[in-house]
Design a protein around this motif. Structure first.
Motif, short mmCIF file in Angstrom:
data_model
loop_
_atom_site.label_atom_id
_atom_site.label_comp_id
_atom_site.label_asym_id
_atom_site.label_seq_id
_atom_site.Cartn_x
_atom_site.Cartn_y
_atom_site.Cartn_z
N ASP A 167 -38.95 -17.09 -98.39
CA ASP A 167 -38.35 -17.72 -99.15
C ASP A 167 -38.22 -16.94 -100.40
OD1 ASP A 167 -37.63 -20.12 -100.19
OD2 ASP A 167 -39.54 -20.92 -100.84
N GLN A 188 -37.09 -24.85 -94.38
CA GLN A 188 -35.85 -24.10 -95.16
C GLN A 188 -36.38 -23.23 -96.23
OE1 GLN A 188 -32.71 -27.12 -96.56
NE2 GLN A 188 -32.48 -27.08 -94.05
N THR A 221 -29.48 -22.18 -99.02
CA THR A 221 -30.51 -22.58 -98.37
C THR A 221 -30.39 -22.33 -96.80
OG1 THR A 221 -30.71 -24.55 -99.73
CG2 THR A 221 -31.83 -24.74 -97.81
N GLN A 257 -23.19 -21.60 -94.54
CA GLN A 257 -23.31 -22.06 -95.92
C GLN A 257 -21.80 -21.59 -96.72
OE1 GLN A 257 -25.71 -23.52 -97.72
NE2 GLN A 257 -26.73 -23.71 -95.64
N LYS A 263 -32.10 -22.08 -92.80
CA LYS A 263 -33.27 -22.79 -91.83
C LYS A 263 -33.92 -21.68 -91.24
CE LYS A 263 -30.48 -26.89 -90.27
NZ LYS A 263 -29.24 -25.99 -90.55
N THR A 283 -35.05 -20.51 -99.30
CA THR A 283 -33.93 -20.28 -100.42
C THR A 283 -33.80 -18.51 -100.27
OG1 THR A 283 -34.44 -22.19 -101.70
CG2 THR A 283 -33.07 -20.18 -102.70
#
Length: 132
Positions: A107, A12, A28, A42, A30, A14
């Motif tokens: 990320d 995962q 978050t 989301q 994947k 962000t």
């Protein structure tokens, strides 16, 4: 021309979306999801985003990347370039969210939603109303 992101994993990351009004939406994601899928999955409140559901038939998932991030993205296809030509607020670092796959290295990524969206369907609706 549906982009299929490979290497899907449970990893995962962000991702931050700066919405048109300046609000930051954090999600978050994947690894292996497209940015369009992140917004949909989301349930992020970005109006009119991804109208064609990732079939490369609109430019409503137009996102603006920071230059260093943009340079690390996978190559852009001719089909995506054709759709971006129709997007409002096009920049040198614009991409369609349906064509960008989440990688672990992303990320903390921040992308901006442009101020205007070009959705031909909205123009058609307006056209219909003005003829009545």
């Amino acid at each position: 021309f549906l982009q299929t992101c490979l290497n899907s994993s449970a990893d995962q990351v962000t991702v931050h979306f700066i919405n048109r009004d300046g609000e930051q939406l954090t999600a978050t994601a994947k690894e292996g999801e497209s940015l369009l899928e992140v917004v949909v999955n989301q349930n992020l409140a970005i109006d009119g985003f991804g109208a064609c559901e990732g079939t490369l038939a609109c430019s409503t998932c137009h996102l603006i990347f920071e230059k260093d991030t943009f340079q690390k993205l996978d190559a852009i296809s001719d089909e995506e370039l054709d759709m971006l030509d129709l997007a409002y607020g096009l920049t040198e670092t614009s991409r369609l969210g349906c064509q960008v796959c989440i990688k672990k290295s992303m990320d903390g990524l921040t992308v901006r939603v442009p101020m205007d969206v070009s959705d031909i369907r909205r123009q058609l609706e307006v056209g219909k109303q003005s003829k009545q």
